[in-house]
Design a protein around this motif. Structure first.
Motif, mmCIF file in Angstrom:
data_model
loop_
_atom_site.group_PDB
_atom_site.id
_atom_site.type_symbol
_atom_site.label_atom_id
_atom_site.label_comp_id
_atom_site.label_asym_id
_atom_site.label_seq_id
_atom_site.Cartn_x
_atom_site.Cartn_y
_atom_site.Cartn_z
ATOM 1 N N GLY A 229 -3.736 -0.542 -8.558
ATOM 2 C CA GLY A 229 -3.882 -0.196 -7.373
ATOM 3 C C GLY A 229 -5.596 0.095 -7.146
ATOM 4 N N THR A 230 -5.996 0.027 -6.086
ATOM 5 C CA THR A 230 -7.563 0.189 -5.564
ATOM 6 C C THR A 230 -7.225 1.021 -4.254
ATOM 7 O OG1 THR A 230 -9.493 -0.778 -4.917
ATOM 8 C CG2 THR A 230 -7.682 -1.870 -4.408
ATOM 9 N N GLN A 231 -8.217 2.140 -4.218
ATOM 10 C CA GLN A 231 -8.211 2.996 -3.175
ATOM 11 C C GLN A 231 -9.295 2.391 -2.066
ATOM 12 O OE1 GLN A 231 -6.700 6.134 -2.725
ATOM 13 N NE2 GLN A 231 -7.337 6.098 -0.505
ATOM 14 N N VAL B 38 -3.813 3.518 -1.253
ATOM 15 C CA VAL B 38 -3.820 2.925 -2.452
ATOM 16 C C VAL B 38 -3.287 1.525 -2.203
ATOM 17 C CG1 VAL B 38 -3.469 2.747 -4.962
ATOM 18 C CG2 VAL B 38 -4.013 4.891 -3.815
ATOM 19 N N ARG C 132 0.838 -1.220 0.065
ATOM 20 C CA ARG C 132 -0.175 0.026 -0.036
ATOM 21 C C ARG C 132 0.885 1.008 0.202
ATOM 22 N NH1 ARG C 132 -2.488 -0.313 6.191
ATOM 23 N NH2 ARG C 132 -0.920 0.132 7.282
#
Length: 126
Positions: free
Chosen positions: A119-121, A93, A38
């Motif tokens: 990536g994902t928030q 992220v 992250r």
């Protein structure tokens, strides 16, 4: 080549849970160790968890140990990061990454991984 796509991020209240998924494509996925990282604004990319190609034995960072668990289902070409007891400081992220497995050694640094998702928030509100 391995292509990775993360999903499952979002907004959650402190104390809540999320499950991130990382869908992989490519013929060599089952030969890869997988990692989760992250990155928060202004901070370096942080290692969270890794899991061997066989699915056995994981390495988890102290900051998430006991709260985050990684798993993989090779038949589905998917790895998961189960996140519980989320805290505002978990906001970042989140990325999954793949590394061709040349040994059983788990790598916990970003440069050790060959392939990355977009990536994902994840946002945790207090």
């Amino acid at each position: 080549q391995v292509q990775l796509v993360e999903s499952g991020g979002g907004l959650v209240q402190a104390g809540g849970s999320l499950r991130l998924s990382c869908a992989a494509s490519g013929r060599t996925f089952t030969n890869c160790h997988m990692g989760w990282f992250r990155q928060a604004p202004g901070k370096e990319r942080e290692f969270l968890a890794a899991i061997r190609w066989s699915g056995g034995s994981t390495a988890d960072a102290d900051s998430v140990k006991g709260r985050f668990t990684s798993a993989r289902v090779n038949a589905e070409n998917t790895v998961y990061l189960h996140m519980n007891s989320l805290k505002p400081e978990d906001t970042a992220v989140y990325y999954c990454a793949a590394r061709q497995a040349s040994s059983n050694v788990i790598v916990t640094t970003a440069p050790g991984y060959n392939y990355w998702g977009q990536g994902t928030q994840v946002t945790v509100s207090s």
